[in-house]
Design an enzyme around this catalytic site. Structure first.
Site, PDB file in Angstrom:
ATOM      1  N   GLY A  21       0.831  -1.205   0.000  1.00 59.40           N
ATOM      2  CA  GLY A  21       0.000   0.000   0.000  1.00 59.40           C
ATOM      3  C   GLY A  21       0.859   1.247   0.000  1.00 59.40           C
ATOM      4  O   GLY A  21       0.560   2.243   0.668  1.00 59.40           O
ATOM      5  N   THR A 111      -2.868  -4.818   9.196  1.00 60.31           N
ATOM      6  CA  THR A 111      -4.203  -4.903   8.585  1.00 60.31           C
ATOM      7  C   THR A 111      -5.215  -5.410   9.608  1.00 60.31           C
ATOM      8  O   THR A 111      -4.890  -6.265  10.442  1.00 60.31           O
ATOM      9  CB  THR A 111      -4.158  -5.869   7.383  1.00 60.31           C
ATOM     10  OG1 THR A 111      -3.155  -5.430   6.476  1.00 60.31           O
ATOM     11  CG2 THR A 111      -5.507  -5.942   6.676  1.00 60.31           C
ATOM     12  N   PRO A 135      -3.564  -5.655  15.826  1.00 65.34           N
ATOM     13  CA  PRO A 135      -4.562  -4.721  15.303  1.00 65.34           C
ATOM     14  C   PRO A 135      -4.126  -3.274  15.416  1.00 65.34           C
ATOM     15  O   PRO A 135      -4.709  -2.392  14.791  1.00 65.34           O
ATOM     16  CB  PRO A 135      -5.790  -4.995  16.169  1.00 65.34           C
ATOM     17  CG  PRO A 135      -5.234  -5.551  17.434  1.00 65.34           C
ATOM     18  CD  PRO A 135      -4.030  -6.341  17.039  1.00 65.34           C
ATOM     19  N   ASN A 136      -3.094  -3.032  16.228  1.00 59.67           N
ATOM     20  CA  ASN A 136      -2.565  -1.675  16.351  1.00 59.67           C
ATOM     21  C   ASN A 136      -1.090  -1.775  16.713  1.00 59.67           C
ATOM     22  O   ASN A 136      -0.734  -2.418  17.691  1.00 59.67           O
ATOM     23  CB  ASN A 136      -3.331  -0.888  17.413  1.00 59.67           C
ATOM     24  CG  ASN A 136      -3.069   0.600  17.325  1.00 59.67           C
ATOM     25  OD1 ASN A 136      -1.928   1.045  17.333  1.00 59.67           O
ATOM     26  ND2 ASN A 136      -4.135   1.389  17.241  1.00 59.67           N
ATOM     27  N   HIS A 167     -12.950   6.970  14.129  1.00 62.12           N
ATOM     28  CA  HIS A 167     -11.978   6.963  13.043  1.00 62.12           C
ATOM     29  C   HIS A 167     -12.477   7.833  11.890  1.00 62.12           C
ATOM     30  O   HIS A 167     -13.642   8.219  11.837  1.00 62.12           O
ATOM     31  CB  HIS A 167     -11.714   5.541  12.545  1.00 62.12           C
ATOM     32  CG  HIS A 167     -10.786   4.762  13.420  1.00 62.12           C
ATOM     33  ND1 HIS A 167     -11.229   4.083  14.534  1.00 62.12           N
ATOM     34  CD2 HIS A 167      -9.441   4.555  13.364  1.00 62.12           C
ATOM     35  CE1 HIS A 167     -10.200   3.491  15.119  1.00 62.12           C
ATOM     36  NE2 HIS A 167      -9.107   3.764  14.436  1.00 62.12           N
ATOM     37  N   LYS A 171     -12.477   4.691   6.805  1.00 58.39           N
ATOM     38  CA  LYS A 171     -12.257   3.357   7.397  1.00 58.39           C
ATOM     39  C   LYS A 171     -13.428   2.448   7.039  1.00 58.39           C
ATOM     40  O   LYS A 171     -14.588   2.836   7.152  1.00 58.39           O
ATOM     41  CB  LYS A 171     -12.094   3.456   8.913  1.00 58.39           C
ATOM     42  CG  LYS A 171     -11.663   2.139   9.552  1.00 58.39           C
ATOM     43  CD  LYS A 171     -11.204   2.342  10.986  1.00 58.39           C
ATOM     44  CE  LYS A 171     -10.797   1.033  11.631  1.00 58.39           C
ATOM     45  NZ  LYS A 171      -9.668   0.382  10.930  1.00 58.39           N
TER      46      LYS A 171
END
Length: 279
Positions: A21, A111, A135-136, A167, A171
């Site tokens: 990405g 992701t 996740p983070n 967010h 998102k």
């Protein structure tokens, strides 16, 4: 008498990193972080078919020539890399991991939105390559997870628990992966199964709140990078534990810590608690 030459200092280890990405907001932040790190080198830049940036230099947005062209050819983009950092979407990440497995490239995965089947497939792939998946990737968020674990154990009775997250408008998954991880951390600390106790929306006449549930509320709007608050609401008091991101830089720096953690590891599935020694 001729003096002996001074001993040279050991060269800095260079982690050769590919970024998935590469043309997106997070991709740009990762490329910038890799460029600024003395021990990292950009070795690949991936983007989807049809991206207008394909063929251009991955560092062009920063005004420098990295010598790495953005490509949709996974083998070409990963061929010179030791490790992939991926903050894309589940389908793309799964395709990337299949090639990482084939080439022996490690992976750091930020992701979110994976299905249970996809998570199981990632665990299977991790038998062949080393993966950090969280996740983070923010160091601060992962410290927050630890604080939530401690709070949940201390506030196990008499407190209603709600997870509120916000967010940006772009998102695509809700609740966020971070919010779900917060719920999982709390549920595990309380000996509950999040699948059985989570409440993801309320509307109409819902009746009294079940004290064993963990509620989730989702906000989407503007350019909010990521705000998460867990509310422990008791009688006469409430405790709020919050983390607010003002930029994606924290995710990029956490990703590089994950890269360094994976150095020398052959296989296995790890998370940021492993990276930060929070177990």
């Amino acid at each position: 008498m001729t003096a002996a030459p001074a001993a040279s200092s050991p060269s800095t280890v260079s982690h050769r990193i590919a970024v998935a990405g590469a043309s997106g907001r997070m991709g740009h932040m990762l490329i910038e972080a890799v460029r600024a790190a003395d021990d990292c080198q950009l070795a690949g830049a991936l983007d989807r078919e049809g991206s207008p940036t394909l063929g251009s230099d991955a560092g062009a947005f920063l005004g420098f020539a990295s010598g790495v062209a953005v490509t949709a050819d996974l083998r070409a983009g990963l061929g010179g890399a030791q490790l992939l950092i991926d903050f894309t979407r589940p389908e793309g990440t799964m395709a990337h991991l299949a090639v990482c497995r084939e080439l022996g490239v490690q992976a750091v995965i930020g992701t979110t939105g994976f299905s249970e089947a996809q998570k199981a497939e990632i665990a299977e792939i991790a038998k062949d390559i080393a993966i950090v998946m969280a996740p983070n990737m923010s160091v601060g968020v992962n410290v927050t997870f630890k604080l939530l674990e401690m709070a949940a154990k201390a506030l196990s009775t008499g407190y209603d628990i709600e997870v509120i997250e916000a967010h940006h408008r772009h998102k695509v998954d809700a609740p966020s992966g971070t919010a779900l991880k917060m719920g999982e951390v709390i549920a595990d600390a309380l000996g509950r199964d999040l699948k059985e106790c989570a409440v993801y929306g309320r509307e109409g006449v819902t009746g009294e709140r079940d004290p064993s549930t963990i509620g989730f509320a989702t906000i989407r709007g503007g350019d909010i990078v990521g705000d998460h608050t867990v509310l422990f609401a008791g009688t006469g008091e409430r405790i709020e534990i919050s983390h607010k991101s003002s930029s994606r830089a924290g995710y990029a720096q956490g990703s590089l810590r994950a890269v360094r953690f994976l150095a020398g590891k052959k296989n296995g599935l790890f998370d940021m608690f492993d990276v930060l020694g929070l177990r």
